[in-house]
Scaffold this active site. Structure first.
Site, PDB file in Angstrom:
ATOM      1  N   LYS A  69       0.869  -1.175   0.000  1.00  0.00           N
ATOM      2  CA  LYS A  69       0.000   0.000   0.000  1.00  0.00           C
ATOM      3  C   LYS A  69       0.913   1.235   0.000  1.00  0.00           C
ATOM      4  O   LYS A  69       1.998   1.213   0.611  1.00  0.00           O
ATOM      5  CB  LYS A  69      -0.849  -0.059   1.272  1.00  0.00           C
ATOM      6  CG  LYS A  69      -1.973   0.935   1.403  1.00  0.00           C
ATOM      7  CD  LYS A  69      -2.746   0.647   2.701  1.00  0.00           C
ATOM      8  CE  LYS A  69      -3.875   1.618   2.953  1.00  0.00           C
ATOM      9  NZ  LYS A  69      -4.619   1.292   4.199  1.00  0.00           N
ATOM     10  N   SER A  99      -9.611   1.445   3.347  1.00  0.00           N
ATOM     11  CA  SER A  99      -8.722   2.177   2.481  1.00  0.00           C
ATOM     12  C   SER A  99      -7.727   1.316   1.692  1.00  0.00           C
ATOM     13  O   SER A  99      -7.168   1.796   0.700  1.00  0.00           O
ATOM     14  CB  SER A  99      -7.940   3.203   3.303  1.00  0.00           C
ATOM     15  OG  SER A  99      -7.115   2.571   4.248  1.00  0.00           O
ATOM     16  N   SER A 114      -9.707  -0.997   7.574  1.00  0.00           N
ATOM     17  CA  SER A 114      -9.110  -0.746   6.249  1.00  0.00           C
ATOM     18  C   SER A 114      -8.422  -1.934   5.587  1.00  0.00           C
ATOM     19  O   SER A 114      -8.090  -1.871   4.410  1.00  0.00           O
ATOM     20  CB  SER A 114      -8.121   0.416   6.319  1.00  0.00           C
ATOM     21  OG  SER A 114      -8.806   1.641   6.236  1.00  0.00           O
TER      22      SER A 114
END
Lengths: 406, 97
Positions: A78, A153, A177
């Site tokens: 990420k 996310s 997330s």
């Protein structure tokens, strides 16, 4: 055009034995990223660095040197992990052009075992959001249906794993997330205990709840990646000593017989969609057949969880975002005449929609719970992945997609 | 509803040194008010007799020796992201107008 990978341990074994080359794996991963560009899961690839590292690993193996447990295995981080070789932006305009001066401990640990970071995945900017639509750059699509969100996310990471862009990806979880995008997109997402993995070198959202975890195609793969990352790190005072415990799951410890599983009744009631209820009930039946003891438990305070989150999280986010003031790194307004204007303008122009309203807020409260089972089973979200914009108002959206995870 | 006024949002923005557009001020006035309304439900929770939870790791007083340690970071790398600098210093705009 997704590709499927062998189990991670087998890939590493094949690399070690010389059956496959690490360089070929990296190229396979880069090609999959190129072929699936339309899903917009990736912000940037680390082609040059990744191929260089892969050649080094292949050369070490050719020389008969010892290599690690993840030798030659490509992975995707990420974009809130500090990684060498490309910008680290957390999908925010304010960090465009930011080059990490050091790497996250989690990345270093994976690299020590031979894993190779090939790309950085999209996210809601600074990990604020639950759909990956709040990225300052572009929106990631759900890998199964491009009219729907992948969750967030860590939506770029989830989509990457499902499309097979790499055998595993890294996510971060503060209020769901990792879990929610894993659920929306259909991969394994593991949110470990706070402190299990060092947060050093990961861009902070809410420091007392941020955790780092793996996203993968199987529980076994996720457990292997977690086992490599977990442990005490002197660069993170809140990281926990793991002793000599192994977290890797093998076929031998997948047995659930006699395991006491509590079904949280509050999660099975209000606001749960029929589709999700059906999936959970099917899972309960499967676990029963496998010998687990199922009982109902009550967590009466869950109804207040989101309200607590909405106080704790913005308070921590606001202090963590205050460092983006345009003075030391990231976007800086060149036209400001005074320091105060430089702060205001740099933030005003650099921050996106999701970051701004979280810059200011309040104080903590957390009710205690008592429980009678070893583990709990609950739905991650109350509904399926929703369509891309137009969306309901933010609070409603958050209620729908977030609250099971908190 | 709408406990916050526009002036409150502008005042908060000033305190945190954040520049907002007019549209953003309107939007956040509404949104922050909705969030305040929502979290008000916590006022009804009975927490008498409950010990506050401050953290979950059980770790206390994690300290290290106060000594310089070489992590291999170069000053050049650490400074490479500075928007403006002079020698080894961070250069910022003047404080007074």
């Amino acid at each position: 055009m997704s590709i499927s990978w062998q189990p991670i341990a087998e890939i590493a074994e094949d690399v070690k034995s010389g059956k496959i080359k690490s360089v070929d794996l990296v190229n396979q991963s880069l090609k999959a990223i190129e072929d699936n560009k339309q899903f917009q899961a990736i912000i940037v690839t680390l082609k040059e660095n990744a191929l260089k590292r892969a050649s080094e690993i292949d050369a070490r193996i050719a020389r008969g040197e010892k290599v690690g447990r993840l030798s030659g295995v490509p992975f995707i981080a990420k974009d809130n992990f500090l990684v060498f070789g490309a910008d680290t932006t957390a999908a925010s305009n304010i960090l465009k052009g930011f080059q990490a001066p050091y790497q996250a401990t989690a990345i270093n640990k994976l690299e020590t075992e031979g894993a190779i970071c090939v790309a950085k995945a999209n996210l809601d900017a600074f990990a604020h959001g639950a759909s990956t639509e709040n990225s300052d750059f572009f929106t990631t699509k759900n890998p199964h249906d491009d009219t729907r969100v992948p969750g967030g996310s860590s939506g770029g990471s989830a989509t990457s794993v499902v499309l097979g862009l790499a055998p595993f990806a890294l996510g971060t979880d503060t209020g769901g997330s990792i879990r929610q995008p894993a659920s929306f997109s259909g991969c394994v997402g593991y949110k470990p205990t706070y402190g299990a993995v060092s947060r050093s070198g990961v861009i902070a959202m809410a420091s007392s709840t941020d955790v780092i975890g793996p996203m993968a195609s199987s529980v076994k793969d996720a457990s292997l990646v977690f086992d490599v990352m977990a442990g005490k790190d002197e660069l993170d005072g809140t990281s926990i000593d793991r002793s000599s415990k192994s977290f890797e799951i093998s076929d031998n410890n997948l047995n659930v017989e006699g395991l006491k599983i509590g079904i949280v009744k509050e999660y099975m009631s209000d606001g749960l969609s029929d589709e999700v209820r059906q999936v959970i009930e099917n899972s309960i039946e499967k676990l029963k057949k496998a010998g687990a003891e199922i009982s109902e438990v009550s967590l009466p305070s869950v109804r207040n969880a989101l309200a607590v989150y909405y106080i704790l999280c913005p308070a921590e986010v606001s202090s963590n975002l205050s460092r983006y003031d345009g003075q030391r790194y990231g976007y800086s307004d060149k036209n400001a005449k005074t320091l105060n204007d430089s702060y205001k303008n740099s933030r005003g122009q650099g921050f996106g929609k999701e970051a701004k309203p979280t810059i200011n807020r309040l104080k903590p409260l957390e009710p205690r719970l008592s429980m009678n089972s070893t583990t709990h089973l609950m739905n991650t979200t109350s509904c399926w992945a929703q369509l891309h914009r137009p969306q309901p108002s933010k609070l409603v959206k958050t209620l729908k997609t977030h609250y099971r995870c908190i | 509803m709408s406990k916050l006024k526009k002036e409150d949002v502008l005042n908060l923005a000033e305190l945190v040194r954040l520049d907002l557009t007019d549209d953003e001020v309107n939007e956040f006035t509404e949104e922050l008010s909705a969030i305040l309304d929502y979290v008000e439900q916590l006022g009804d929770v009975d927490v008498s007799g409950l010990e506050p939870t401050n953290q979950v790791t059980g770790l206390t007083n994690v300290t290290r020796k106060d000594e310089i340690k070489d992590y291999g970071y170069s000053l050049e790398d650490l400074q490479s992201n500075l928007p403006d600098s002079k020698g080894n210093l961070i250069k910022v705009k003047r404080m007074l107008n």
